[in-house]
Design an enzyme around this catalytic site. Structure first.
Site, PDB file in Angstrom:
ATOM      1  N   ARG A 108     -22.107 -46.051 -10.863  1.00 29.34           N
ATOM      2  CA  ARG A 108     -22.297 -46.467 -12.242  1.00 29.34           C
ATOM      3  C   ARG A 108     -23.167 -47.704 -12.311  1.00 29.34           C
ATOM      4  O   ARG A 108     -23.080 -48.564 -11.428  1.00 29.34           O
ATOM      5  CB  ARG A 108     -20.950 -46.787 -12.898  1.00 29.34           C
ATOM      6  N   SER A 177     -17.623 -49.914  -2.518  1.00 35.74           N
ATOM      7  CA  SER A 177     -16.268 -49.592  -2.058  1.00 35.74           C
ATOM      8  C   SER A 177     -16.261 -48.808  -0.745  1.00 35.74           C
ATOM      9  O   SER A 177     -15.767 -47.686  -0.664  1.00 35.74           O
ATOM     10  CB  SER A 177     -15.526 -48.830  -3.155  1.00 35.74           C
ATOM     11  N   ASP A 230     -13.749 -53.465  -4.857  1.00 37.92           N
ATOM     12  CA  ASP A 230     -13.245 -53.101  -6.192  1.00 37.92           C
ATOM     13  C   ASP A 230     -11.994 -53.906  -6.583  1.00 37.92           C
ATOM     14  O   ASP A 230     -11.809 -54.246  -7.750  1.00 37.92           O
ATOM     15  CB  ASP A 230     -12.993 -51.588  -6.319  1.00 37.92           C
TER      16      ASP A 230
HETATM   17  C1  LIG Z   1     -13.059 -52.209  -0.266  1.00 41.03           C
HETATM   18  O1  LIG Z   1     -12.716 -51.074  -1.044  1.00 41.03           O
HETATM   19  C2  LIG Z   1     -12.744 -49.812  -0.464  1.00 41.03           C
HETATM   20  C3  LIG Z   1     -12.269 -48.747  -1.418  1.00 41.03           C
HETATM   21  O2  LIG Z   1     -11.509 -49.181  -2.446  1.00 41.03           O
HETATM   22  C4  LIG Z   1     -12.118 -49.756   0.880  1.00 41.03           C
HETATM   23  O3  LIG Z   1     -12.187 -48.492   1.449  1.00 41.03           O
HETATM   24  C5  LIG Z   1     -12.735 -50.804   1.744  1.00 41.03           C
HETATM   25  O4  LIG Z   1     -12.306 -50.748   3.052  1.00 41.03           O
HETATM   26  C6  LIG Z   1     -12.484 -52.138   1.100  1.00 41.03           C
HETATM   27  N1  LIG Z   1     -12.624 -53.305   1.937  1.00 41.03           N
HETATM   28  C7  LIG Z   1     -13.655 -53.853   2.522  1.00 41.03           C
HETATM   29  C8  LIG Z   1     -13.370 -55.029   3.353  1.00 41.03           C
HETATM   30  O5  LIG Z   1     -14.773 -53.480   2.412  1.00 41.03           O
END
Ligand SMILES: *[C@@H]1O[C@H](CO)[C@@H](O)[C@H](O)[C@H]1NC(C)=O
Length: 496
Positions: A108, A177, A230
C-alpha cells in the site's frame, strides 16, 4: 470397519462402560464413543487451563525474558530489538507525509496531510497494489523499480488538498514486514525473505538503499525517513491519537509486541544518546517460551510438523495462523479415537490448516439454538454432514478452550510488559493505554472480550481501571507516515 469395531471395544473397556449386552450393541457403542469424546475434551480442558496463578507466572516470565533480552544480544528467546525510534509522534505534526507498507503479495502507498494539534489528520488517501508473482522471485531491481514506479504514479495523481511547501522534499516511512536487522532509523539489512518472496540478491542488503536507488531511477525527489516494523507503526499510530499509549500488540496471522522503554534500562544499547531518553523496543514476542506455558500434545505435534520447529512457540499458541489448526488436530483425534464423525475419519480432517481461525470464530460465536453455523462450517470446510447437536455443542466448547487459552495468555503477555514498565503498581495511578491491532483481535469478538477481561483480572481492581486497550486501526500503514513526520528533516523548522 472391523478394525474400528475392535478399536471401539478396547476404548469401551478402557472407559469402563462396556457393561451391557449384545442386543443394545449399537446404542452401547455410541455411548462409549461419546464417553471417549468427553474424556478427550476434559483432558484438553485440563491441559489448557490458565488459572490466574498460572497467568501471573507467565507474566513474570515475560518480564524476566524482557530483562534478559535487553541485557545482551542473544540473552533471551525475546530479541528485544532496538528500533531507533526515539521520537514518537505527539499529534502536533504538520505537513504532507507518505508511507509504503510492504508485507505480502500486496503493498500500500499512503499519503496523509497532518494539520498539527488542532486539526490532526486532515486528509488521508491510500492505494493498494498487488505484486505480479514473477517479481516476487525475480531480481531486486525489478521488484523495487515496480514499487517505486507505483509510488511515483501515486504521487503524480495528487489533488491540491495535499500540500507540500515549496522547496521541500517529500518524506516517506517504510513499513517492511520481513525480518530485518535495523542499523539506524532509516536503514536495515534484510535477513531473509518470507511469505513467498525469494530474491537472493537482496538478502544482506540495506532495503532502504535498495528502495532509495529505485526511487532515484524514477527521478522522484523523495526521502525514506524511517524503516519500521508493523508493530512499531502500530505503536506510533496509537501514540499519535492518544499520548498515553505505551505499547502495541499485533494479534493477527502472527503476533508481536512493541513498547516504549527508558534508554537507561537498555544495557545492550551502546549508541548515541537519543533525543528523548525513550526508545521503542520491538520485542518479537512470538518467540517467547516458558515452562509455564500450558502446552498440550496437540501443540507439540503442531510445532514438530511446522516449518520452524522449536521457534515462535508463543505465536503457535496465540495467533490466528494456528488456532484453527489446533482445533483441527483435536477434531482429528476425536474422529480417530472416539469415532465422533462416523466409523471412518472424514478425509478432509487430515488436511493441515484446512480449518482457518475465521471458521473457528464463526462456530464459536454461533448463537443459534441448533448451532447451524457449526453445521454449515463442518459441511463446507470439512465435508462432514449429519452431526448431532451435542457434537456441535462439543465443537463450540473446543473453540472456547483453544481461544480462551490464547486470549488469556496474550493478556498475561501484556501484563508482563506493564510490569516491565513499572505500571502494574497501585500507587502510580497513571492512565496507561495499549494499542492493539490485527485480524484476530479485530474480528474474533469472544477472543477480544476474553483478552480484555483477563487483563483486568490479572491487574486487579485497583489498577485495571487505569489500563485501557484500544484498537489502533491501520497503524502499520499510517504509523510509518507518522514516524516519518515526527522524524522529519524539517521538524526543527516547524517548531520555530
Ligand atoms: C517485523 O514484522 C514482520 C511481520 O509482521 C515479521 O515477520 C518480522 O520478523 C518483524 N521483525 C523484524 C525484526 O523485522
Amino acid at each position: 470397519m472391523r478394525k474400528a469395531a475392535v478399536g471401539t471395544a478396547v476404548v469401551c473397556a478402557a472407559t469402563a462402560c462396556a457393561v451391557s449386552v449384545l442386543i443394545v450393541r449399537r446404542r452401547m457403542r455410541n455411548s462409549c464413543r461419546w464417553a471417549r469424546a468427553e474424556a478427550i475434551l476434559k483432558e484438553l480442558e485440563e491441559k489448557c487451563a490458565t488459572p490466574i496463578g498460572k497467568l501471573r507466572q507467565v507474566a513474570d516470565a515475560m518480564t524476566m525474558e524482557m530483562h534478559a533480552g535487553l541485557a545482551s544480544e542473544g540473552g533471551s528467546k525475546l530479541k528485544m530489538l532496538i528500533t531507533y525510534v526515539d521520537n514518537l509522534p505527539t499529534g502536533d505534526e504538520k505537513g504532507l507525509f507518505y508511507a509504503l507498507d510492504l508485507g505480502g503479495t500486496n503493498f500500500r502507498v499512503i499519503r496523509v496531510q497532518l494539520g498539527g494539534k488542532e486539526l490532526g489528520v486532515i486528509k488521508q488517501e491510500a492505494e493498494e497494489v498487488s505484486i505480479p508473482p514473477h517479481l516476487m522471485i525475480g531480481s531486486s531491481n525489478e521488484l523495487f523499480d515496480f514499487i517505486a514506479a507505483e509510488v511515483a504514479r501515486f504521487i503524480s495523481s495528487e489533488s491540491e488538498e495535499f500540500q507540500l511547501p515549496t522547496g521541500r522534499q517529500r518524506e516517506l516511512g517504510f513499513t517492511f514486514s520481513f525480518p530485518v536487522r535495523q542499523t539506524s532509523l532509516s536503514s536495515g539489512t534484510l535477513i531473509k525473505w518470507t511469505k513467498g518472496f525469494s530474491i537472493d540478491e537482496t538478502v544482506g542488503e540495506d532495503v532502504v538503499s535498495e528502495l532509495t536507488k529505485a526511487i532515484d531511477r524514477q527521478g522522484l525527489d523523495l526521502r525514506v525517513a524511517a524503516l519500521v516494523n508493523d508493530t512499531v507503526g502500530t505503536l506510533a499510530g496509537g501514540r499519535f491519537y492518544d499520548k498515553d499509549v505505551v505499547a502495541a500488540v499485533i494479534l493477527g496471522t502472527g503476533t508481536n509486541a512493541a513498547y516504549v522503554e527508558r534508554v537507561h534500562a537498555i544495557p545492550k544499547w551502546h549508541g548515541l544518546f537519543p533525543n528523548s531518553g525513550e526508545m521503542v523496543i520491538n520485542m518479537e514476542w512470538g518467540n517467547f517460551r516458558s515452562s509455564h506455558l500450558p502446552l498440550t500434545d496437540y501443540d507439540d505435534s503442531l510445532d514438530a510438523e511446522s516449518l520452524n520447529p522449536g521457534e515462535q512457540i508463543f505465536e503457535k499458541l496465540v495467533s490466528g495462523m494456528y488456532l484453527g489448526e489446533i482445533l483441527r488436530r483435536v477434531l482429528l483425534k476425536l474422529a480417530e479415537e472416539a469415532f465422533l464423525f462416523g466409523d471412518t475419519v472424514p478425509p478432509k480432517l487430515r488436511i493441515p490448516f484446512i480449518l482457518r481461525t475465521p471458521h473457528m470464530s464463526s462456530m464459536h460465536e454461533d448463537t443459534s439454538s441448533d448451532l447451524h453455523v457449526v453445521a454449515s462450517k463442518f459441511k463446507d470446510v470439512l465435508g462432514i454432514t449429519g452431526t448431532a447437536l451435542k457434537t456441535r455443542k462439543m465443537v463450540v466448547d473446543l473453540c472456547n478452550i483453544i481461544s480462551s487459552r490464547a486470549a488469556r495468555l496474550s493478556a498475561a503477555g501484556i501484563a508482563g510488559i506493564l510490569k516491565k514498565q513499572g505500571r502494574e503498581f497501585t500507587l502510580e495511578r497513571q492512565r496507561t493505554v495499549i494499542a492493539l491491532d490485527g485480524g484476530l483481535f479485530e474480528h474474533y469478538t469472544l477472543f477480544r472480550k476474553s483478552l480484555e477481561s483477563t487483563l483486568a483480572e490479572i491487574l486487579g481492581n485497583e489498577v485495571a481501571p487505569f489500563v485501557v486497550v484500544i484498537h489502533a486501526n491501520d497503524g502499520s500503514g499510517l504509523g510509518a507516515a507518522l514516524i516519518a513526520a515526527s522524524n522529519s528533516q524539517y521538524s526543527e523548522l516547524e517548531v520555530s
